[in-house]
Design an enzyme around this catalytic site. Structure first.
Site, PDB file in Angstrom:
ATOM      1  N   ASN A  69       1.803  -5.537   1.446  1.00 22.59           N
ATOM      2  CA  ASN A  69       2.077  -6.588   2.414  1.00 22.59           C
ATOM      3  C   ASN A  69       1.429  -7.906   1.981  1.00 22.59           C
ATOM      4  OD1 ASN A  69       1.498  -7.031   6.013  1.00 22.59           O
ATOM      5  ND2 ASN A  69       2.712  -8.193   4.605  1.00 22.59           N
ATOM      6  N   LYS A 103       3.468   6.072   9.664  1.00 23.07           N
ATOM      7  CA  LYS A 103       2.412   5.925   8.671  1.00 23.07           C
ATOM      8  C   LYS A 103       1.080   5.999   9.401  1.00 23.07           C
ATOM      9  CE  LYS A 103       0.106   2.850   5.515  1.00 23.07           C
ATOM     10  NZ  LYS A 103      -0.290   1.444   5.363  1.00 23.07           N
ATOM     11  N   GLY A 122      -5.804  -5.570   1.374  1.00 24.94           N
ATOM     12  CA  GLY A 122      -5.802  -7.025   1.323  1.00 24.94           C
ATOM     13  C   GLY A 122      -6.680  -7.640   0.256  1.00 24.94           C
TER      14      GLY A 122
END
Length: 262
Positions: free
Chosen positions: A213, A104, A165
Site C-alpha cells: 500500500n 486478511k 510502511g
C-alpha cells in the site's frame, strides 16, 4: 502472465495478477481508483476500521470506486491489537459485504513496530476458521510460525518483509525462502516493500505474490509507481521461473576458449 506460469489460486479462486494492493493513504478516491487500475491488481484490501464501505451513509463510499464486481475485496483487521477486536472486525466485514468470507487477519503487537502479536493471531485465526472465514494471515518471517498458521487452516500466509510502511525492502530473504520452500498454500510478502526492486526480489525468492500500500500511495507519483510495481512483480516472477545462474566467487568467461582462431 508468462506462458510458462500457472495462475495464482487463493481459496479456490484463480487470479492472473500476483500484485495485491491496499486503499489507504491516497489523496482522494479518484487517485485511489486510478492507482489500483494502473497496478493491474485483482485483489484489493480494505481496512474495515478506517474505511467507509457503507457503515457511514453520509460519507464517500470506497465501494463507489472499487466495485466488488470488478475486484476481489479483502477486508483486513488493521488497527486491531487483540484477537477479540480482530474477530469482531471480520464479523462486521462479513455483514457489510453480504456474507463475504475472505479476510486478511492482522493482529498487531504495538503501535511503534506494528509487528504481529502471534499469540493473539493464533487465537483469532482459530476462531475465524471455525466460523468458516477464509483467512489470509499477516505474520512475521518466522518459518515455524508460518507453518503453524498454514496447518491451522489459513488459506494464505503473509510474512512481513520489513515493518509496515517502512519501505526497507526484504530484510531477511533466507527466512522468506525457507517459508516458501516449506509451504503448500500461497506465500505473499506483506509489508516493507519500498520500490519496484523490492517487489522483484520477493518474487525471485519464489513468493506467490506481493501485497503493498504505502509503497504506491506514498510515492511522489502513485499512478506511475503502481505501473512500475505491476511490471516488477511480473519480471520477478518470470526470473524465478527462468532460473537464475548460480553465484560464483570467481569469473566465468562468457565466450569459450576452445575453437579460437589464435
Amino acid at each position: 502472465m508468462s506462458t510458462l506460469d500457472t495462475p495464482l489460486v487463493v481459496a479456490g479462486k484463480t487470479y492472473h495478477s500476483r500484485l495485491m494492493v491496499g486503499t489507504g493513504k491516497y489523496q482522494d478516491l479518484e487517485e485511489t481508483q486510478n492507482a489500483i487500475q494502473a497496478s493491474g491488481a485483482e485483489i484489493v484490501t480494505i481496512a474495515i476500521r478506517r474505511s467507509n464501505i457503507g457503515q457511514n451513509p453520509g460519507e464517500p463510499n470506497l465501494l463507489d470506486v472499487i466495485s466488488p464486481h470488478c475486484y476481489t475485496l479483502l477486508p483486513n483487521t488493521a488497527g486491531c491489537y487483540n484477537a477479540k477486536e480482530a474477530v469482531r472486525t471480520c464479523r462486521l466485514a462479513r455483514e457489510l459485504l453480504d456474507g463475504h468470507s475472505l479476510v486478511k487477519l492482522e493482529v498487531l503487537g504495538d503501535e511503534k513496530t506494528l509487528f504481529p502479536d502471534l499469540v493473539e493471531t493464533y487465537q483469532a485465526a482459530e476462531v475465524l476458521i471455525k466460523e468458516d472465514f477464509q483467512v489470509m494471515v499477516y505474520t512475521n518471517d518466522d518459518p515455524i510460525a508460518a507453518k503453524r498458521l498454514e496447518e491451522m487452516g489459513c488459506v494464505a500466509v503473509m510474512p512481513l518483509a520489513a515493518p509496515i510502511g517502512s519501505g526497507l525492502g526484504i530484510r531477511n530473504p533466507y527466512n522468506i525462502l525457507e517459508i516458501v520452500q516449506n509451504a503448500t498454500v500461497p506465500i505473499l510478502v506483506d509489508a516493507g516493500v519500498g520500490t519496484a526492486s523490492d517487489a522483484a526480489v520477493a518474487m525471485e525468492l519464489g513468493c506467490d505474490g506481493v501485497l503493498m500500500n504505502t509503497a504506491i500511495a506514498g510515492a511522489q507519483n502513485p499512478i506511475l509507481m503502481a505501473s512500475a510495481m505491476k511490471k516488477a512483480v511480473e519480471a520477478g516472477r518470470d526470473a524465478y521461473l527462468a532460473g537464475r545462474i548460480p553465484r560464483r566467487r570467481y569469473a566465468s568467461a562468457s565466450s569459450p576458449l576452445e575453437g579460437t582462431f589464435f
